[in-house]
Each structure stands twice: as C-alpha cells, then as structure tokens.
Design an enzyme around this catalytic site. Structure first.
Site, PDB file in Angstrom:
ATOM      1  CB  CYS A  19      48.490  37.707  35.447  1.00 27.83           C
ATOM      2  SG  CYS A  19      49.500  36.241  35.178  1.00 27.83           S
ATOM      3  CG  HIS A  79      51.698  40.282  37.939  1.00 28.89           C
ATOM      4  ND1 HIS A  79      50.658  39.968  38.777  1.00 28.89           N
ATOM      5  CD2 HIS A  79      51.998  39.156  37.267  1.00 28.89           C
ATOM      6  CE1 HIS A  79      50.340  38.684  38.625  1.00 28.89           C
ATOM      7  NE2 HIS A  79      51.145  38.167  37.711  1.00 28.89           N
ATOM      8  CD  GLU A  93      50.020  43.167  40.612  1.00 32.46           C
ATOM      9  OE1 GLU A  93      49.843  43.720  39.503  1.00 32.46           O
ATOM     10  OE2 GLU A  93      49.798  41.962  40.805  1.00 32.46           O
TER      11      GLU A  93
END
Lengths: 216, 265
Positions: A85, A194, A196
């Site tokens: 990002c 993202h 994660e």
C-alpha cells in the site's frame, strides 16, 4: 504451511504509526523471522525489506529522512523488497498526497484515485497482467503462484502510475479507474492491497514472497 | 470490482464478548479472539470490536484483546468505544487495530478526526454515528446523532454531521439506526441512502438486520458500501456463508467465501 528450511530474516520498517502487528504475524506464519526497526542501516542489513502500508506519504517521507538514495541503491543492488500500500507508493518518485521525494526505484508518480467514493475500502480483484514473452516461457509471476482470481483487501485513496507499463504485474479497477494492483522491478515488488488483511490468499502471497527471497 | 462487505460486530466488555453466541464447538464462546477467527473462517469481510467497558482496567484489557486478535485474524479489525484522542487511536492501532471508530470523542472535539487522519491516514478513521429520528430535534424533525450508546441526544442533525465528519478527515461512516437496532425488520434504508448520497466516503449500514434480503436492500436501496451484523449471527439464526450464498443468488457480487479447507491454517 510453515517452511521446511531456515527462517528468512526480514526487516519490517516502522514509520512510527499504525498497525504493524498483523503484518509481522503474517510474515512469521509464512516462515520469516521479523525485526521491526526504525533505523535504515538495520532495515537494509537483513535478507529482505518489507515496507508496510500504514500512515500517510508525508509521514513516511519524513521517516525516510534523506535515506532515499541509500535505500534505492540497496534495492538496485538486489535486496529483495515488498512494499505494501503506502510502502508500494514509497517506491515511486513523488505523490500528490504530499510534498517530498519517495525512494524513486520505479519511475512514476502517485496520484489520487479517480472515483466518487474515496478511500477505496474493501475487497477487490487482483488481475495479473498478461505475461510477456519471456515470462510466458517461465511459470508466470511467482508472487501470484496458486493465487488465480485472488480477491484482496484495499484501503487506499491514492494509486501508483508507473511510467513504464512493464513495471505493472497486476491490475485492478475501482469505479472507472484502472490502476496498478501490483508492480515489480527486479527483486522488488509492490502491492496496493494488504496481503496481511486478505485472509488465506494474502498469507499465501507473503509466503510466495519469502520463497522468492530464499530462492535468490 | 469492489465487493459489498459483510462486517461482523462483537460487543466486548472487560475482554469478554457480552452477548453469548451459539457457535458449536467453540472452546470459549465468550472469547473475542476465538470468535473473530471463527467469523473470518465463515467468510466475514471485516470484524468490529465495540468496547463497552466503563472502567480504566477494561481499557487496558481491550488493548490486550486487540493484540491477541491481531496475531490470528487476517481480515481488517475496527475497534471503537471510548476513543477520545489521537493517543487513544494510536494505542489501538499499535496494538493491532486497522481502523478506529470515534463517536462521542468526535462530538466533543471534531478536530480529533482531522488529527487522526493526518497522523494515521483517513482509511484508519471511522466516524460512528448513532441516528435516532426526533420529531422535535434542535433544527426541526429529522435524524439526530446520539452519544453514550444512543442514550444521549445531541443537536447534530445526522446528514450535516456526516458531511462534517467526512470533511474533517473520516475515511468511513458507521451509521447505526437506533430506531432499528435489535428490531430485525431491516436497515433504515431512507436514512442510509440519505447519508450515502450526502458523503463521498464509504457508509456502513447498521441496525435492523434480520435476514439476507435486508442485506440486499441495504446495498441496493440503501446504497451502503458495507453492512454490519451482530445478533442474527451470534444467536445462530444464520451464518455469513448462508447470507453470502443468498446475496450471490440475487446477483450481489460479494467476496466468495473461502473454499472448505482454504481458510484453515
């Protein structure tokens, strides 16, 4: 899905704000040993560098604090890197979000996303770019190994615009705006989403990155 | 294409989920960490923790809960309740929250939204608005923002307040209809679409979900970017998987639930 071999030593750079916890845990789940650091000399001394995706461009540029040339040289010399990002945006020259220079590894600028509702918040597609001739002879982009049709979590108001379209390895569309979902130059990758926060497919992507680090 | 989101909300007090849940096979039905994980496996797109602890000790417990959740949850986590300052926001984000929702804190000090957006990015800052219809509000009949869990009315007309929150830097609005909360007759579509039309940031509809058709209407007629659910899931009346399946049948392009086994790690 833990790795059979030794852990990969990863530096996770800390700009000083936001959630690094999930990303550190996601990398560890993929087989990394993570060092969170605010010092560039330490960040560049591990096997791989991860630039996280929290905060604003201006705050991150402040954290670069004149080290952008040093970071760029390390990446050009082959240090594997994953920018997420904002971390992806930092790989570029500049951003409309605020003044200051990015790392400048990938020529291009960061611009505001063109849509009625901003930020883009939620799950969107990741469409790998058509393979180039040289890639087609290989096995495709390793970052997306076994991730066909991946949906990932985005939370961004800005997107990257590489000068050279060949730097874009995946696309996504928000409203009528088609933008780079992922870029690559050498052993440096950037993803606008993202991983994660993208559940099992996102963790797989982190694992693919670590595989590439280990294979290098 | 951006997918309409289903967000699951858990009320947390002193580190425990307040309302019991009917999940089968959970070791601890009151553990927010385990419940959040379970909802990720079911296909939830995000999780919200709303902390209703009143005590100082409860706040400390919350940070620990967030920390433990972030270690095992790999979808976005929003945390709200009692957030007043950018320091409160930073503590939650550093513990592992991806977004922080602010309600009373923004009424007292609207600039906290701006400071939070500048420090952490707008995408971290959620303005939580609790709307209740008032025939005799400060500026005539309309929806008015309420604080303290909906108990205390303000003079803030909801549409204008939503616009101000967006202008000040909020990246999303969590819009709860106090009139519909817990009623299970559907989201307040008039309220939701009025706010969605008024702002250019995402709007989450909350309060009133009873069945899949309510979610569909929230997205289509309510123009919501996301819908928030609590009771009907916790009470075991349905599952995220079932709801998404129904929505797909109506052509709503939700994120597909992970194939069996894919989510297991």
């Amino acid at each position: 899905m833990s790795r059979q071999t030794r852990p990969v030593e990863v530096a996770l750079f800390d700009y000083g704000a936001g959630n690094l916890h999930s990303l550190a845990k996601g990398l560890e789940a993929g087989g990394a040993r993570v060092t969170v650091t605010t010092r560039w000399d330490e960040a560049l001394a591990r096997e791989a560098l991860v630039l996280p995706g929290v905060g604003s461009f201006g705050a991150a540029v402040q954290a670069l604090a004149g080290s952008e040339a040093q970071v760029r040289e390390a990446l050009e010399a082959g240090l594997p890197c994953l920018g997420i990002c904002l971390g992806m945006q930092l790989l570029f020259d500049s951003s409309e979000e605020s003044d200051g220079a990015g790392i400048g590894l990938i020529p291009g600028r960061v611009r505001r996303i063109r849509a009625r509702t901003v930020p883009q918040m939620g799950w969107n597609d990741v469409e790998p770019a058509p393979a180039t001739e040289s890639q087609a002879q290989g096995s495709g982009e390793p970052l997306f190994r076994e991730l066909d049709g991946m949906t990932a979590y985005y939370a961004n108001s800005y997107v990257c615009e590489p000068v050279d379209e060949a730097d874009t390895i995946a696309w996504s569309t928000y409203g009528h705006d088609r933008f780079a979902a992922a870029v690559r130059r050498g052993r440096c990758w950037g993803v606008q989403f993202h991983p994660e926060k993208s559940s099992a497919p996102g963790l797989r992507l982190l694992e693919n990155f670590l595989d590439e680090v280990e294979g290098s | 294409m951006l997918r309409p989101r289903i967000i699951v909300c858990l009320d947390v007090q002193d580190g425990r989920v307040v309302k019991g849940t009917n999940f089968v096979g959970l070791r601890d039905v009151g553990d927010p960490v385990e419940l959040a994980r379970r909802y990720e496996e079911e296909g939830a797109d995000e999780v919200v923790f709303l902390d209703i602890s009143a005590s100082h000790e409860g706040r400390g417990t919350l940070l620990d809960t967030v920390r433990r959740t972030a270690e095992v949850l790999f979808i976005p986590l929003t945390v709200g309740g009692g957030v007043r300052t950018e320091d409160d926001m930073n503590a939650l984000l550093r513990a592992g929250a991806d977004k922080v929702s602010v309600n009373s804190g923004a009424v007292r000090d609207p600039d906290v939204l701006t400071r939070g957006a500048r420090l952490f990015g707008s995408q971290c800052v959620v303005a939580s608005i609790d709307a209740k219809w008032m025939d005799e509000g400060a500026s005539g009949p309309g929806w008015y923002h309420h604080t303290h869990g909906g108990r205390r009315p303000t003079e803030l007309e909801v549409i204008a307040w939503a616009r101000e929150c967006a202008r000040r830097g909020a990246g999303e609005i969590l819009l709860t209809s106090m009139d519909r909360d817990g009623v299970r007759t559907g989201y307040d579509l008039e309220l939701t679409s009025a706010v969605a039309d008024a702002v250019d940031i995402p709007v989450i509809a909350s309060g009133g979900a009873g069945e899949a058709a309510h979610l569909r209407d929230g997205f289509t007629q309510g123009k919501a970017d996301a819908v928030l659910l609590a009771g009907i899931l916790h009470d075991g009346l349905t599952t995220v998987t079932e709801l998404k399946s129904a929505l797909e049948g109506w052509g709503i392009p939700v994120r597909p639930c992970a194939a069996a086994g894919e989510a297991s790690r």
